[in-house]
Motif scaffolding. Structure first.
Motif, mmCIF file in Angstrom:
data_model
loop_
_atom_site.group_PDB
_atom_site.id
_atom_site.type_symbol
_atom_site.label_atom_id
_atom_site.label_comp_id
_atom_site.label_asym_id
_atom_site.label_seq_id
_atom_site.Cartn_x
_atom_site.Cartn_y
_atom_site.Cartn_z
ATOM 1 N N GLY A 44 0.830 -1.191 0.000
ATOM 2 C CA GLY A 44 0.000 0.000 0.000
ATOM 3 C C GLY A 44 0.861 1.235 0.000
ATOM 4 N N GLU A 45 0.303 2.310 0.484
ATOM 5 C CA GLU A 45 1.003 3.585 0.459
ATOM 6 C C GLU A 45 1.938 3.757 1.644
ATOM 7 N N PHE A 46 2.033 2.735 2.488
ATOM 8 C CA PHE A 46 2.976 2.752 3.606
ATOM 9 C C PHE A 46 4.155 1.846 3.293
ATOM 10 N N ASP A 47 4.432 1.706 1.995
ATOM 11 C CA ASP A 47 5.492 0.802 1.561
ATOM 12 C C ASP A 47 6.334 1.503 0.503
ATOM 13 N N ALA A 48 7.176 2.433 0.943
ATOM 14 C CA ALA A 48 8.005 3.203 0.023
ATOM 15 C C ALA A 48 8.857 2.272 -0.829
ATOM 16 N N ALA A 49 8.941 2.591 -2.122
ATOM 17 C CA ALA A 49 9.729 1.810 -3.084
ATOM 18 C C ALA A 49 9.253 0.364 -3.179
ATOM 19 N N HIS A 50 8.048 0.081 -2.683
ATOM 20 C CA HIS A 50 7.486 -1.272 -2.746
ATOM 21 C C HIS A 50 8.403 -2.292 -2.066
ATOM 22 N N ALA A 69 10.459 4.633 -6.673
ATOM 23 C CA ALA A 69 11.155 3.681 -7.531
ATOM 24 C C ALA A 69 11.119 2.291 -6.905
ATOM 25 N N THR A 70 11.876 1.373 -7.477
ATOM 26 C CA THR A 70 12.085 0.057 -6.869
ATOM 27 C C THR A 70 13.468 0.044 -6.242
ATOM 28 N N ALA A 112 9.941 -7.818 -0.859
ATOM 29 C CA ALA A 112 10.510 -8.817 0.052
ATOM 30 C C ALA A 112 9.609 -10.042 0.124
ATOM 31 N N GLY A 113 8.291 -9.831 0.237
ATOM 32 C CA GLY A 113 7.371 -10.950 0.280
ATOM 33 C C GLY A 113 7.355 -11.734 -1.018
ATOM 34 N N ALA A 114 7.357 -11.021 -2.152
ATOM 35 C CA ALA A 114 7.376 -11.696 -3.442
ATOM 36 C C ALA A 114 8.650 -12.521 -3.608
ATOM 37 N N HIS A 115 9.754 -12.015 -3.080
ATOM 38 C CA HIS A 115 11.022 -12.753 -3.151
ATOM 39 C C HIS A 115 10.929 -14.059 -2.349
ATOM 40 N N LEU A 116 10.294 -14.016 -1.197
ATOM 41 C CA LEU A 116 10.125 -15.236 -0.398
ATOM 42 C C LEU A 116 9.285 -16.261 -1.149
ATOM 43 N N LEU A 117 8.222 -15.801 -1.789
ATOM 44 C CA LEU A 117 7.364 -16.726 -2.517
ATOM 45 C C LEU A 117 8.064 -17.293 -3.746
ATOM 46 N N ALA A 118 8.967 -16.518 -4.333
ATOM 47 C CA ALA A 118 9.692 -16.992 -5.511
ATOM 48 C C ALA A 118 10.760 -18.015 -5.145
ATOM 49 N N GLY A 119 11.249 -17.967 -3.896
ATOM 50 C CA GLY A 119 12.380 -18.809 -3.543
ATOM 51 C C GLY A 119 12.105 -19.913 -2.553
ATOM 52 N N LEU A 120 10.891 -19.984 -2.001
ATOM 53 C CA LEU A 120 10.591 -20.979 -0.966
ATOM 54 C C LEU A 120 9.311 -21.752 -1.300
ATOM 55 N N VAL A 174 -0.759 -19.027 15.775
ATOM 56 C CA VAL A 174 0.330 -18.064 15.566
ATOM 57 C C VAL A 174 0.766 -17.477 16.906
ATOM 58 N N THR A 175 2.076 -17.417 17.123
ATOM 59 C CA THR A 175 2.591 -16.885 18.386
ATOM 60 C C THR A 175 3.223 -15.504 18.243
ATOM 61 N N SER A 176 3.598 -15.098 17.019
ATOM 62 C CA SER A 176 4.126 -13.751 16.810
ATOM 63 C C SER A 176 3.823 -13.304 15.390
ATOM 64 N N VAL A 177 3.605 -12.008 15.238
ATOM 65 C CA VAL A 177 3.232 -11.415 13.955
ATOM 66 C C VAL A 177 4.231 -10.313 13.641
ATOM 67 N N VAL A 178 4.794 -10.340 12.436
ATOM 68 C CA VAL A 178 5.866 -9.415 12.064
ATOM 69 C C VAL A 178 5.487 -8.654 10.800
ATOM 70 N N ALA A 179 5.587 -7.342 10.842
ATOM 71 C CA ALA A 179 5.286 -6.484 9.696
ATOM 72 C C ALA A 179 6.564 -6.081 8.978
ATOM 73 N N LEU A 180 6.518 -6.085 7.648
ATOM 74 C CA LEU A 180 7.606 -5.582 6.817
ATOM 75 C C LEU A 180 7.091 -4.365 6.060
ATOM 76 N N GLN A 181 7.723 -3.216 6.296
ATOM 77 C CA GLN A 181 7.275 -1.969 5.680
ATOM 78 C C GLN A 181 8.487 -1.147 5.265
ATOM 79 N N ALA A 182 8.229 0.011 4.649
ATOM 80 C CA ALA A 182 9.309 0.922 4.272
ATOM 81 C C ALA A 182 8.775 2.346 4.298
#
Length: 316
Positions: free
Chosen positions: A42-48, A216-217, A53-61, A140-148
């Motif tokens: 969303g708009e809280f994710d500068a440079a996507h 940008a990316t 990062a999430g797409a990279h995990l799905l591509a590699g795992l 689930v025991t812990s929840v982690v957010a990835l943002q930029a």
């Protein structure tokens, strides 16, 4: 009619192993520990950076979808117009937005969950309540957010982060730099707040993206997010491909900056303040760098970033 939280999400048969494992738990202390990572784009994710990062995990795992959210009820299509394919004289396809919960295995075979897709525009409270129900049902025991977030930092220095959590103990090694401030909200931030109120451990890291690259990316920020995710959770994540992309991207940025004396001067000034502050805080490697802006300056940077995003939206 307003939907109940549970009506916003469909739990698929692939979720059964997690439901079975949780049903066998006699007490919360017997849980083996299951991490849920979210990187809602969303708009809280500068440079996507988070979404990349999430797409990279799905591509590699290894992964599979275990739950689907009703994106049609949550996403404003006119604000974020989905792409359609038009060929000659007909429409051929529609890329509908998705909000999916994946079961993923890290490089060591440890399972974790990834909530990946578009940030909801509507029904934040019901969406958060639906995620909280999944957290409870799946164990689930812990929840982690990835943002930029956009910040006045140079791309020529290591990417730094801001850490946040429902309990200080979850991010003890990370320094606290700012006091109270008012910033634009996000569904991810509301999720962390509500989970904390419910007694669930929730935390996150926000990578600092150079403000001149916020649209940008910037794979260097995505790489940093995954490195901190490993540090905070103990997961073993693939990063080599992302590291190579970050190095190639750095070369491209350097070449573009070098073409403009004005841009070169801006980066040099950011480097100077970054290095000065780093020298003053030698030994702090998690969030050192740059002369720390005030709460007002950070809030203003957010507002400028969101205003830029809003201007890019198509108008009816």
């Amino acid at each position: 009619m307003p939907q109940l939280p549970e009506e916003l999400v469909e739990l698929l048969p692939e979720a059964e192993p997690f439901l079975t494992r949780e049903a066998a738990v006699g007490a919360p202390g017997e849980r083996t520990g299951l991490v849920l990572v979210h990187d809602l784009a969303g708009e809280f994710d500068a440079a996507h950076a988070g979404a990349l990062a999430g797409a990279h995990l799905l591509a590699g795992l290894p992964h599979e979808v275990i739950a689907r959210f009703d994106a049609d009820s949550l996403v404003d299509y006119r604000a974020h117009r989905p792409r359609m394919s038009f060929n000659s004289d007909r429409y051929e396809s529609f890329a509908a937005p998705e909000i999916l919960l994946y079961a993923v295995e890290d490089d060591a075979g440890t399972p974790f969950l990834l909530l990946h897709g578009a940030e909801p525009d509507y029904a934040w409270e019901r969406f958060v309540a639906a995620v909280a129900q999944l957290v409870d049902r799946l164990g689930v025991t812990s929840v982690v957010a990835l943002q930029a977030i956009p910040m006045p930092v140079p791309h020529t220095r290591p990417v730094t982060v801001t850490a946040h959590a429902t309990r200080r103990q979850l991010i003890e090694p990370y320094p606290v730099y700012w006091g109270e401030m008012r910033i634009p909200g996000s569904a991810s931030a509301l999720l962390e707040l509500r989970l904390g109120e419910a007694g669930v451990d929730a935390l996150g890291v926000a990578a600092h993206v150079p403000h001149y690259l916020a649209q940008a990316t910037y794979p260097a920020a995505s790489l940093t997010l995954l490195e901190h995710l490993e540090r905070l959770t103990g997961l073993h994540l693939p990063t080599e491909t992302l590291r190579e992309a970050a190095e190639a991207n750095r070369t491209e940025i350097d070449e573009q900056i070098a073409r403009s004396p004005e841009n070169t001067a801006v980066v040099a000034a950011l480097e100077q303040q970054y290095d000065s502050f780093s020298a003053a805080r030698e030994g702090t490697d998690l969030l050192s760098g740059g002369e720390v802006p005030s709460a007002e300056e950070i809030g203003a940077e957010f507002e400028r970033f969101l205003a830029d995003q809003d201007r890019k939206r198509p108008r009816d």
